[in-house]
Design an enzyme around this catalytic site. Sequence first.
Site, short mmCIF file in Angstrom:
data_model
loop_
_atom_site.label_atom_id
_atom_site.label_comp_id
_atom_site.label_asym_id
_atom_site.label_seq_id
_atom_site.Cartn_x
_atom_site.Cartn_y
_atom_site.Cartn_z
N LYS A 131 0.82 -1.20 0.00
CA LYS A 131 0.00 0.00 0.00
C LYS A 131 0.86 1.25 0.00
O LYS A 131 0.43 2.33 -0.37
CB LYS A 131 -0.90 0.04 1.25
CG LYS A 131 -1.82 -1.14 1.41
CD LYS A 131 -2.55 -1.02 2.78
CE LYS A 131 -3.38 -2.22 3.04
NZ LYS A 131 -3.89 -2.21 4.43
N GLY A 132 2.10 1.11 0.45
CA GLY A 132 2.93 2.27 0.76
C GLY A 132 3.21 3.22 -0.39
O GLY A 132 3.44 4.40 -0.18
N GLU A 152 7.96 1.76 -5.66
CA GLU A 152 7.91 1.31 -4.27
C GLU A 152 8.08 2.52 -3.35
O GLU A 152 8.64 3.55 -3.76
CB GLU A 152 9.03 0.27 -4.08
CG GLU A 152 9.22 -0.29 -2.69
CD GLU A 152 8.02 -1.00 -2.10
OE1 GLU A 152 6.93 -0.38 -2.05
OE2 GLU A 152 8.16 -2.14 -1.63
N ASP A 153 7.58 2.40 -2.13
CA ASP A 153 7.75 3.51 -1.17
C ASP A 153 9.18 3.56 -0.67
O ASP A 153 9.88 4.56 -0.84
CB ASP A 153 6.75 3.39 0.00
CG ASP A 153 6.73 2.00 0.65
OD1 ASP A 153 7.48 1.10 0.23
OD2 ASP A 153 5.94 1.81 1.60
N ASP A 168 14.26 -1.28 2.02
CA ASP A 168 14.90 -1.46 3.32
C ASP A 168 15.93 -2.60 3.19
O ASP A 168 17.04 -2.37 2.70
CB ASP A 168 13.79 -1.76 4.32
CG ASP A 168 14.26 -1.82 5.76
OD1 ASP A 168 15.43 -1.54 6.02
OD2 ASP A 168 13.45 -2.15 6.65
N LYS A 195 16.76 3.14 2.01
CA LYS A 195 17.47 2.95 3.29
C LYS A 195 18.70 2.12 2.99
O LYS A 195 18.78 0.94 3.33
CB LYS A 195 16.58 2.15 4.24
CG LYS A 195 15.95 2.93 5.35
CD LYS A 195 15.31 1.97 6.33
CE LYS A 195 14.19 2.64 7.07
NZ LYS A 195 13.48 1.71 7.95
N PHE A 229 12.92 4.33 11.89
CA PHE A 229 11.56 3.98 11.51
C PHE A 229 10.81 5.23 11.05
O PHE A 229 10.58 6.16 11.81
CB PHE A 229 10.78 3.25 12.61
CG PHE A 229 9.63 2.53 11.99
CD1 PHE A 229 9.81 1.26 11.44
CD2 PHE A 229 8.40 3.16 11.85
CE1 PHE A 229 8.77 0.62 10.77
CE2 PHE A 229 7.35 2.52 11.19
CZ PHE A 229 7.54 1.25 10.65
N ASP A 232 3.66 3.66 6.79
CA ASP A 232 2.80 3.50 7.96
C ASP A 232 3.53 2.88 9.14
O ASP A 232 4.59 2.28 9.01
CB ASP A 232 1.63 2.59 7.63
CG ASP A 232 2.06 1.11 7.55
OD1 ASP A 232 3.01 0.81 6.80
OD2 ASP A 232 1.48 0.27 8.27
N ARG A 282 -0.07 7.15 7.13
CA ARG A 282 0.23 7.16 5.69
C ARG A 282 -0.10 8.51 5.05
O ARG A 282 0.51 8.90 4.07
CB ARG A 282 -0.58 6.07 4.96
CG ARG A 282 -0.17 4.65 5.31
CD ARG A 282 -0.87 3.69 4.35
NE ARG A 282 -0.86 2.31 4.81
CZ ARG A 282 0.15 1.45 4.62
NH1 ARG A 282 1.23 1.85 4.00
NH2 ARG A 282 0.07 0.21 5.05
P1 IMP Z 1 12.31 -4.83 2.51
O1 IMP Z 1 13.11 -3.95 1.59
O2 IMP Z 1 12.01 -6.18 1.93
O3 IMP Z 1 12.95 -4.94 3.87
O4 IMP Z 1 10.87 -4.25 2.78
C1 IMP Z 1 10.52 -2.98 2.45
C2 IMP Z 1 9.12 -2.72 2.98
O5 IMP Z 1 9.13 -2.62 4.41
C3 IMP Z 1 8.62 -1.38 2.48
O6 IMP Z 1 7.89 -1.52 1.30
C4 IMP Z 1 7.76 -0.91 3.63
O7 IMP Z 1 6.46 -1.40 3.48
C5 IMP Z 1 8.38 -1.52 4.85
N1 IMP Z 1 9.28 -0.56 5.54
C6 IMP Z 1 10.62 -0.58 5.55
N2 IMP Z 1 11.13 0.43 6.27
C7 IMP Z 1 10.05 1.13 6.72
C8 IMP Z 1 9.92 2.33 7.52
O8 IMP Z 1 10.89 2.97 8.00
N3 IMP Z 1 8.65 2.74 7.77
C9 IMP Z 1 7.56 2.08 7.29
N4 IMP Z 1 7.64 0.98 6.53
C10 IMP Z 1 8.87 0.50 6.25
MG MG Z 2 5.68 -1.62 1.04
#
Ligand code: IMP
Ligand code: MG
Length: 188
Positions: free
Chosen positions: A53-54, A108-109, A112, A140, A161, A168, A174
């Site tokens: 959703k982000g 993508e939002d 991470d 990140k 965070f 969210d 959001r």
């Molecule tokens: P990853 O890259 O697989 O670890 O996952 C990324 C997802 O984790 C993003 O699409 C977000 O939904 C969530 N996420 C990662 N960091 C944050 C944050 O700081 N705040 C809110 N959601 C986050």
């Molecule tokens: Mg996401």
Amino acid sequence: MSNQPQFNPADCRIEEITSAEELQQMVKSVAAQIDAYYAEIGAPEILLVCILKGAEIFHADLLRELKTPAKIDFMQVSSYVGTASSGELTIYKDLILDITGQHVLLVEDIIDSGLTLSLLLDRLSKRGPASLKLCAAFDKKEARKQPLEVDFAGMVVPDKFLVGYGLDYEEYFRGLPYLGELFLPDAQ
Ligand code: IMP
Ligand code: MG
């Protein structure tokens, strides 16, 4: 009903990291890079995929800044690391459009660990797109566990965070027009 005490978003403190105005500038700059790239490779149109959703807010902002003709579609996924170290991808909502021969740009939002998107890119590349690229509002970088390059990144953010501009905590925040760091009540 669960016995967990109700989380109250009003008890949290949020410190602004990036203002709404700076975010709008970021969107313009990313859109210009994207337009330049697709013009260079001679792509007549792209398919702008919102990762729910982000990315909802960023995707809508980007769509309105792009000059490249764009179709849109939506996908909702999550990744899970169980016993398999590579992780597993769950697709909650798949694309409606066929991406064969299409120039696909995933929006993508935030990236991470990089796990979700590397699994998703792997899965979608098997559907025969003409090209497959990744765009993220926030990167990140220092939290990366999986090597993953973001083709178009809005801004590099600290490993904290973050909430707002689509991001969210427990589905709250959001709609904040800025990006902020979240401090939970017991951590204040
Ligand atoms: P990853 O890259 O697989 O670890 O996952 C990324 C997802 O984790 C993003 O699409 C977000 O939904 C969530 N996420 C990662 N960091 C944050 C944050 O700081 N705040 C809110 N959601 C986050
Ligand atoms: Mg996401």
